[in-house]
Design a protein around this motif. Structure first.
Motif, PDB file in Angstrom:
ATOM      1  N   ALA A 448      29.898  -2.175  35.909  1.00  0.00           N
ATOM      2  CA  ALA A 448      31.035  -3.271  36.187  1.00  0.00           C
ATOM      3  C   ALA A 448      30.577  -4.755  36.097  1.00  0.00           C
ATOM      4  O   ALA A 448      31.736  -5.484  36.125  1.00  0.00           O
ATOM      5  CB  ALA A 448      31.172  -2.772  37.641  1.00  0.00           C
ATOM      6  N   LEU A 449      29.454  -5.009  36.332  1.00  0.00           N
ATOM      7  CA  LEU A 449      29.010  -6.431  36.483  1.00  0.00           C
ATOM      8  C   LEU A 449      29.476  -6.861  34.898  1.00  0.00           C
ATOM      9  O   LEU A 449      29.926  -7.967  35.110  1.00  0.00           O
ATOM     10  CB  LEU A 449      27.558  -6.665  36.818  1.00  0.00           C
ATOM     11  CG  LEU A 449      27.018  -8.012  36.517  1.00  0.00           C
ATOM     12  CD1 LEU A 449      27.556  -8.885  37.597  1.00  0.00           C
ATOM     13  CD2 LEU A 449      25.508  -8.053  36.506  1.00  0.00           C
ATOM     14  N   VAL A 450      29.031  -6.463  33.874  1.00  0.00           N
ATOM     15  CA  VAL A 450      29.488  -6.926  32.669  1.00  0.00           C
ATOM     16  C   VAL A 450      30.705  -6.807  32.193  1.00  0.00           C
ATOM     17  O   VAL A 450      31.289  -8.000  32.028  1.00  0.00           O
ATOM     18  CB  VAL A 450      28.673  -6.028  31.212  1.00  0.00           C
ATOM     19  CG1 VAL A 450      29.111  -6.379  29.996  1.00  0.00           C
ATOM     20  CG2 VAL A 450      27.174  -6.082  31.574  1.00  0.00           C
ATOM     21  N   ASP A 451      31.306  -5.548  32.707  1.00  0.00           N
ATOM     22  CA  ASP A 451      32.963  -5.735  32.529  1.00  0.00           C
ATOM     23  C   ASP A 451      33.700  -7.057  33.559  1.00  0.00           C
ATOM     24  O   ASP A 451      34.635  -7.488  32.782  1.00  0.00           O
ATOM     25  CB  ASP A 451      33.584  -4.383  33.097  1.00  0.00           C
ATOM     26  CG  ASP A 451      33.081  -3.220  32.111  1.00  0.00           C
ATOM     27  OD1 ASP A 451      32.950  -3.529  30.841  1.00  0.00           O
ATOM     28  OD2 ASP A 451      33.185  -1.965  32.621  1.00  0.00           O
ATOM     29  N   ALA A 452      33.179  -7.136  34.482  1.00  0.00           N
ATOM     30  CA  ALA A 452      33.720  -8.341  35.326  1.00  0.00           C
ATOM     31  C   ALA A 452      33.651  -9.629  34.624  1.00  0.00           C
ATOM     32  O   ALA A 452      34.535 -10.409  34.488  1.00  0.00           O
ATOM     33  CB  ALA A 452      33.375  -8.242  36.708  1.00  0.00           C
ATOM     34  N   GLY A 457      36.085 -13.950  31.218  1.00  0.00           N
ATOM     35  CA  GLY A 457      35.865 -14.622  30.021  1.00  0.00           C
ATOM     36  C   GLY A 457      34.479 -15.680  30.083  1.00  0.00           C
ATOM     37  O   GLY A 457      34.441 -16.458  29.352  1.00  0.00           O
ATOM     38  N   ASP A 458      33.635 -15.092  30.995  1.00  0.00           N
ATOM     39  CA  ASP A 458      32.413 -15.835  31.225  1.00  0.00           C
ATOM     40  C   ASP A 458      31.340 -15.258  30.470  1.00  0.00           C
ATOM     41  O   ASP A 458      30.472 -14.489  30.671  1.00  0.00           O
ATOM     42  CB  ASP A 458      32.028 -15.705  32.613  1.00  0.00           C
ATOM     43  CG  ASP A 458      30.557 -16.779  33.125  1.00  0.00           C
ATOM     44  OD1 ASP A 458      30.205 -17.200  32.010  1.00  0.00           O
ATOM     45  OD2 ASP A 458      30.497 -16.840  34.132  1.00  0.00           O
ATOM     46  N   LEU A 459      31.472 -15.450  28.797  1.00  0.00           N
ATOM     47  CA  LEU A 459      30.655 -14.976  28.157  1.00  0.00           C
ATOM     48  C   LEU A 459      29.053 -15.053  27.952  1.00  0.00           C
ATOM     49  O   LEU A 459      28.545 -14.142  27.760  1.00  0.00           O
ATOM     50  CB  LEU A 459      31.001 -15.075  26.488  1.00  0.00           C
ATOM     51  CG  LEU A 459      32.719 -14.691  26.258  1.00  0.00           C
ATOM     52  CD1 LEU A 459      32.966 -15.207  24.903  1.00  0.00           C
ATOM     53  CD2 LEU A 459      32.923 -13.332  26.574  1.00  0.00           C
ATOM     54  N   ASP A 460      28.752 -16.252  28.388  1.00  0.00           N
ATOM     55  CA  ASP A 460      27.461 -16.872  28.526  1.00  0.00           C
ATOM     56  C   ASP A 460      26.722 -15.806  29.854  1.00  0.00           C
ATOM     57  O   ASP A 460      25.634 -14.937  29.460  1.00  0.00           O
ATOM     58  CB  ASP A 460      27.178 -17.925  29.043  1.00  0.00           C
ATOM     59  CG  ASP A 460      27.387 -18.916  27.548  1.00  0.00           C
ATOM     60  OD1 ASP A 460      27.287 -18.333  26.439  1.00  0.00           O
ATOM     61  OD2 ASP A 460      27.735 -20.122  27.723  1.00  0.00           O
ATOM     62  N   ALA A 461      27.675 -15.736  30.833  1.00  0.00           N
ATOM     63  CA  ALA A 461      26.966 -14.839  31.958  1.00  0.00           C
ATOM     64  C   ALA A 461      26.930 -13.294  31.670  1.00  0.00           C
ATOM     65  O   ALA A 461      25.871 -12.661  32.009  1.00  0.00           O
ATOM     66  CB  ALA A 461      27.674 -14.983  33.119  1.00  0.00           C
ATOM     67  N   ALA A 462      27.764 -12.940  30.853  1.00  0.00           N
ATOM     68  CA  ALA A 462      27.863 -11.656  30.476  1.00  0.00           C
ATOM     69  C   ALA A 462      26.659 -11.282  29.564  1.00  0.00           C
ATOM     70  O   ALA A 462      26.152 -10.067  29.578  1.00  0.00           O
ATOM     71  CB  ALA A 462      29.075 -11.219  29.719  1.00  0.00           C
ATOM     72  N   TRP A 463      26.409 -11.933  28.577  1.00  0.00           N
ATOM     73  CA  TRP A 463      25.314 -11.872  27.732  1.00  0.00           C
ATOM     74  C   TRP A 463      24.053 -12.025  28.353  1.00  0.00           C
ATOM     75  O   TRP A 463      23.237 -11.083  28.112  1.00  0.00           O
ATOM     76  CB  TRP A 463      25.684 -13.191  26.523  1.00  0.00           C
ATOM     77  CG  TRP A 463      24.414 -12.980  25.290  1.00  0.00           C
ATOM     78  CD1 TRP A 463      23.074 -13.018  25.486  1.00  0.00           C
ATOM     79  CD2 TRP A 463      24.548 -12.271  24.214  1.00  0.00           C
ATOM     80  NE1 TRP A 463      22.622 -12.604  24.411  1.00  0.00           N
ATOM     81  CE2 TRP A 463      23.427 -12.201  23.512  1.00  0.00           C
ATOM     82  CE3 TRP A 463      25.889 -11.707  23.577  1.00  0.00           C
ATOM     83  CZ2 TRP A 463      23.554 -11.788  22.048  1.00  0.00           C
ATOM     84  CZ3 TRP A 463      25.821 -11.090  22.405  1.00  0.00           C
ATOM     85  CH2 TRP A 463      24.532 -11.221  21.564  1.00  0.00           C
ATOM     86  N   GLU A 464      23.898 -12.707  29.310  1.00  0.00           N
ATOM     87  CA  GLU A 464      22.691 -12.878  30.185  1.00  0.00           C
ATOM     88  C   GLU A 464      22.576 -11.463  30.909  1.00  0.00           C
ATOM     89  O   GLU A 464      21.500 -10.814  30.957  1.00  0.00           O
ATOM     90  CB  GLU A 464      22.811 -13.914  31.103  1.00  0.00           C
ATOM     91  CG  GLU A 464      21.418 -14.047  32.026  1.00  0.00           C
ATOM     92  CD  GLU A 464      21.508 -15.197  32.680  1.00  0.00           C
ATOM     93  OE1 GLU A 464      20.615 -15.396  33.919  1.00  0.00           O
ATOM     94  OE2 GLU A 464      22.477 -16.023  32.736  1.00  0.00           O
ATOM     95  N   ALA A 480      29.404  -8.733  21.156  1.00  0.00           N
ATOM     96  CA  ALA A 480      29.183  -9.222  19.869  1.00  0.00           C
ATOM     97  C   ALA A 480      30.508  -9.637  19.175  1.00  0.00           C
ATOM     98  O   ALA A 480      30.478 -10.734  18.519  1.00  0.00           O
ATOM     99  CB  ALA A 480      28.414  -8.222  19.084  1.00  0.00           C
ATOM    100  N   ASP A 481      31.393  -8.979  19.451  1.00  0.00           N
ATOM    101  CA  ASP A 481      32.879  -9.262  18.777  1.00  0.00           C
ATOM    102  C   ASP A 481      33.372 -10.672  19.386  1.00  0.00           C
ATOM    103  O   ASP A 481      33.877 -11.403  18.424  1.00  0.00           O
ATOM    104  CB  ASP A 481      33.904  -8.412  19.025  1.00  0.00           C
ATOM    105  CG  ASP A 481      33.628  -7.046  18.243  1.00  0.00           C
ATOM    106  OD1 ASP A 481      32.688  -6.966  17.450  1.00  0.00           O
ATOM    107  OD2 ASP A 481      34.188  -6.059  18.435  1.00  0.00           O
ATOM    108  N   ARG A 482      33.108 -10.865  20.568  1.00  0.00           N
ATOM    109  CA  ARG A 482      33.558 -12.143  21.174  1.00  0.00           C
ATOM    110  C   ARG A 482      32.921 -13.428  21.223  1.00  0.00           C
ATOM    111  O   ARG A 482      33.375 -14.491  21.120  1.00  0.00           O
ATOM    112  CB  ARG A 482      33.911 -11.756  22.760  1.00  0.00           C
ATOM    113  CG  ARG A 482      35.040 -10.956  22.847  1.00  0.00           C
ATOM    114  CD  ARG A 482      35.330 -10.695  24.429  1.00  0.00           C
ATOM    115  NE  ARG A 482      35.826 -11.723  25.223  1.00  0.00           N
ATOM    116  CZ  ARG A 482      36.242 -11.623  26.359  1.00  0.00           C
ATOM    117  NH1 ARG A 482      36.353 -10.255  27.041  1.00  0.00           N
ATOM    118  NH2 ARG A 482      36.661 -12.856  27.026  1.00  0.00           N
TER     119      ARG A 482
END
Length: 560
Positions: A448-452, A457-464, A480-482
């Motif tokens: 759920a962390l990555v989904d949140a 829209g925090d792509l850098d934090a999601a990638w990390e 990858a798409d985003r």
């Protein structure tokens, strides 16, 4: 385009599923003996054998029956689809075909009317000698026309006898419809008794019929609901008979309570409220005398509780109904919500909110309260401008049940209160981070962390977070798409990792996923100026996968 039976290709695809729908096209030339009436289509289809097909239009939609093995299991098979598609392809001829069917019916009627009494009797007797089911139906009608109640009872119960249809100890789907048609004759006979002024006799016979069918129902594959419809009709004719006969209210209450406390009511779904006018004050009082001790002995019993709820509603007192619910409170808080809604309908909003809050407190500490109870409570807090309380509830739900939905609900509540600041968001993400477990590879369920973070829209934090092992293949693909436009090299790495396991698999769905990933990888190479590298990669891939003809076709279509 809708046919005059009210279905189209989309409906046929939905009923059959994409596999059977596509396979049906191989049988379009095998459909013959097509007949169309007002609500029914019949035809034969040459398959492994010659199969009989019948499509019927109802208010609830289209149903299909086929004599093939797959159809006999209750499925809307490819043969049914083939017949439906054939009708759709000949939609312009449907009115003429119906007119032809009606004309044949009129000719038959005219021929019958021209026969003498002796000729008709001879014809009927000839049919009775060959058709046992017809004989039983007419014997029942003859009994109804007479004065022998025992004969009526015997024939009614005979129509509910499952033995002629239970080839393997139970009635399979293929035979359920025929059994339902036979059982419906019992309903017709009982209705005829009521119309002829013999409601008391119809009532007694209907009670026994309801009991017999209830006992038999567990042995019937009633996927189409035909036998269930007969059971409901039996219950209706019993009620009609009671209203006409006006039986002793206390005795009627005894029968109803016995029936409703048994497991025989599942098919008829009778309720006490249906009989309120038949029971009157005397009958309802008798029902109370019977039901209350049964409920106290088994307060968690489904039938006992349901009966007490019905009695409480008939009595009109919300407190009595609450007492029934309160005797068996679910740990999820769902029962608290039922009580809260009843109190709100009764014009007691403060008491309703008190029960809702109690439900939140008493819910299972690990799983948390029912989501509907949470929404109910938060909606009432919001109406009262208690926004801080909404946030407190939403934060507690997130803590107990970390999920994207819980995070979104907290974010919405905090934004409405104007307090969705960095510390508030960070604390919520920390809850999700603590609940997330890093995994290796791409096959595990995501977090759920990555989904949140993606939702924010925090792509850098999601990638990390994904790099730390908190993402599954779905989330990696979304990431990858985003980020592809601004980080094509990193996105390309993801696409290639997702492509690798698919190369060992087969199937249309796999080939479509693989093609989509290759298209994304090509876009990355174009952005990086390395188109030649991608061309070399796909050349090698095609050489290794060349035996997969459907995949090669897809790649050709997309220029890969």
């Amino acid at each position: 385009m809708k046919s005059t039976l009210g279905f189209d290709e989309d409906e046929l695809r939905r009923l059959a599923g994409p596999g059977s729908f596509e396979r049906s096209r191989d049988y379009l030339s095998s459909v013959s003996a097509l007949e169309i009436s007002e609500t029914t289509i019949t035809a034969t289809v040459d398959g492994t054998d010659v199969y009989e097909v019948e499509l019927t239009g109802h208010e609830r939609g289209l149903t299909g029956w086929c004599s093939c093995p797959y159809g006999q299991e209750g499925n809307f098979c490819k043969h049914c689809v083939a017949v439906g598609l054939t009708v759709l392809s000949r939609a312009d001829s449907v009115p003429a075909r119906r007119a032809t069917a009606a004309s044949r019916g009129r000719r038959l009627d005219a021929w019958l009317e021209a026969r003498s009494r002796d000729e008709l009797l001879s014809l009927v007797r000839e049919q009775l000698a060959d058709d046992r089911a017809l004989r039983r139906r007419l014997e029942l009608r003859a009994a109804v026309a007479g004065d022998d109640l025992d004969a009526v009872r015997e024939h009614v119960l005979g129509q509910l006898d499952t033995r002629p249809f239970a080839r393997y100890g139970s009635i399979e789907y293929a035979d359920a419809r025929a059994y339902g048609l036979q059982a419906a004759e019992a309903v017709s006979a009982l209705r005829a008794l009521v119309r002829s002024g013999r409601a008391a006799e119809a009532m007694e016979a209907a009670r026994e019929a309801v009991t017999v069918l209830g006992r038999n129902y567990g042995e019937i594959d009633d996927s189409d609901g035909a036998v269930g419809d007969v059971a409901e009709a039996l219950a209706e004719v019993h009620l009609d008979a009671c209203r006409a006969a006006r039986p002793d209210p206390a005795q009627t209450a005894d029968w109803l309570v016995d029936h409703l406390l048994s497991d025989l009511n599942d098919v008829t779904d009778v309720t006490l409220s249906d009989y309120e006018d038949v029971l009157g004050a005397v009958g309802l009082a008798r029902a109370y005398e019977r039901v209350v001790p049964a409920w106290r002995a088994h307060p968690k019993g489904r039938a006992e509780k349901h009966l007490m709820e019905q009695l409480a509603k008939l009595d009109g007192g919300v407190d009595a109904l609450i007492a029934v619910h309160a005797a068996d409170l679910a740990r999820s808080g769902a029962t608290h919500l039922v009580i809260a809604r009843e109190l709100e309908r009764a014009g007691r909003p403060a008491d309703a909110l008190e029960w809702a809050e109690r439900g939140l407190r008493e819910a299972d500490p690990d799983r948390g309260p029912d989501a509907r109870l949470v929404d109910f409570t938060c909606e009432r807090y919001a109406l009262a401008d208690r926004r801080a309380d909404v946030i407190t509830v939403r934060r507690d739900v997130l803590r107990r049940r970390p999920s994207l939905a819980a995070y979104q609900d907290l974010r919405t509540a905090a934004r409405a209160a104007g307090c969705w600041d960095a510390p508030q968001r960070s604390a919520a993400l920390d809850v999700l981070r603590a609940a997330a477990r890093p995994h290796q590879g791409l096959g595990h369920s995501g977090s759920a962390l990555v989904d949140a973070l993606l939702d924010d829209g925090d792509l850098d934090a999601a990638w990390e977070a994904a790099v730390d092992g908190h993402a599954d293949s779905r989330q990696w693909l979304t990431l990858a798409d985003r980020v592809r436009d601004r980080r094509p090299a990193e996105a390309l790495t993801v696409y290639l990792r997702l492509i690798t396991p698919l190369l060992a698999l087969t199937g249309d769905a796999t080939y479509e996923k693989l093609t989509a990933l290759l298209l994304s990888a090509r876009a990355c190479h174009i952005a990086l100026g390395t188109r030649d590298t991608f061309t070399a990669y796909t050349t090698t891939l095609r050489a290794v996968q060349r035996r997969k003809r459907k995949l090669m076709t897809l790649l050709d279509q997309h220029g890969l």
